[in-house]
Design an enzyme around this catalytic site. Structure first.
Site, PDB file in Angstrom:
ATOM      1  N   ASN A  13      -1.215 -48.336  -4.463  1.00 44.22           N
ATOM      2  CA  ASN A  13      -1.475 -48.977  -5.749  1.00 44.22           C
ATOM      3  C   ASN A  13      -0.191 -49.692  -6.190  1.00 44.22           C
ATOM      4  OD1 ASN A  13      -1.399 -49.231  -8.673  1.00 44.22           O
ATOM      5  ND2 ASN A  13      -3.206 -47.932  -8.744  1.00 44.22           N
ATOM      6  N   GLY A  15       0.678 -51.297  -8.922  1.00 41.69           N
ATOM      7  CA  GLY A  15       1.146 -50.952 -10.266  1.00 41.69           C
ATOM      8  C   GLY A  15       1.836 -49.599 -10.301  1.00 41.69           C
ATOM      9  N   LYS A  16       1.250 -48.624  -9.623  1.00 43.32           N
ATOM     10  CA  LYS A  16       1.834 -47.284  -9.570  1.00 43.32           C
ATOM     11  C   LYS A  16       3.162 -47.313  -8.819  1.00 43.32           C
ATOM     12  CE  LYS A  16      -1.052 -43.884  -9.234  1.00 43.32           C
ATOM     13  NZ  LYS A  16      -2.005 -42.875  -8.719  1.00 43.32           N
ATOM     14  N   ASP A  71      -1.218 -37.381  -7.475  1.00 44.64           N
ATOM     15  CA  ASP A  71      -2.652 -37.459  -7.676  1.00 44.64           C
ATOM     16  C   ASP A  71      -2.861 -37.248  -9.165  1.00 44.64           C
ATOM     17  OD1 ASP A  71      -5.232 -37.947  -6.618  1.00 44.64           O
ATOM     18  OD2 ASP A  71      -5.738 -35.858  -6.975  1.00 44.64           O
ATOM     19  N   SER A  72      -3.706 -38.078  -9.737  1.00 42.91           N
ATOM     20  CA  SER A  72      -3.870 -38.010 -11.183  1.00 42.91           C
ATOM     21  C   SER A  72      -5.275 -38.439 -11.567  1.00 42.91           C
ATOM     22  CB  SER A  72      -2.838 -38.908 -11.878  1.00 42.91           C
ATOM     23  OG  SER A  72      -2.937 -40.241 -11.391  1.00 42.91           O
TER      24      SER A  72
END
Length: 154
Positions: A13, A15-16, A71-72
């Site tokens: 990702n 953005g992450k 992980d979220s």
């Protein structure tokens, strides 16, 4: 333990990746999974912690670099903690926010038409650091909040 001089950011990702890089000291060399052309492993864990460990250990073993992975997801009280570890799946293959929030509103409405007073939720994140020798550390963060009755984007 020696200071970390370089680290793999275990996410595809963009953005992450940028968010995690911004939190780390500038002098640490940061690597992206794209540099190694690695796709994410299947998240077979039953918790955020297990899934972050699966990802961090997988990427570390593939590159022999210290790796940080997370992980979220969102846990909604009215939905008994759903979508939880399946949060990203609710947004489809393209991580479509509109699809995810539509499904959340639909599921909440099925349980309680006037759910505005039953809208407690929290965002949960587990972050795992994994070293090539197998040593690892996981930490948890929680932000409590509420589901807005209107769709919003920042």
């Amino acid at each position: 333990m020696n200071k970390i001089k370089e680290i793999l950011i275990g996410t595809n990702n963009v953005g992450k990746y940028k968010e995690i890089c911004a939190l780390l000291p500038k002098k640490i060399k940061k690597y992206s999974l794209k540099e190694f052309k690695i796709s994410s492993p299947e998240e077979t864990g039953g918790s955020f912690k297990e899934n972050s460990l699966i990802k961090a250990s997988f990427f570390c073993k593939k590159t022999n670099l210290i790796c940080v992975a997370d992980d979220s997801g969102l846990e909604i009280d009215l939905l008994d903690g759903a979508p939880g570890i399946y949060s990203s799946r609710w947004s489809g293959e393209d991580n479509n926010f509109d699809l995810a929030i539509t499904k959340i509103f639909y599921e909440m409405n099925k349980i309680k038409k006037d759910w505005i007073n039953y809208n407690k939720a929290k965002f949960v994140c587990y972050l795992t650091l994994f070293w090539p020798g197998g040593e690892n550390f996981s930490g948890k963060g929680i932000i409590n909040g509420k589901i807005s009755p209107k769709k919003k984007r920042n």
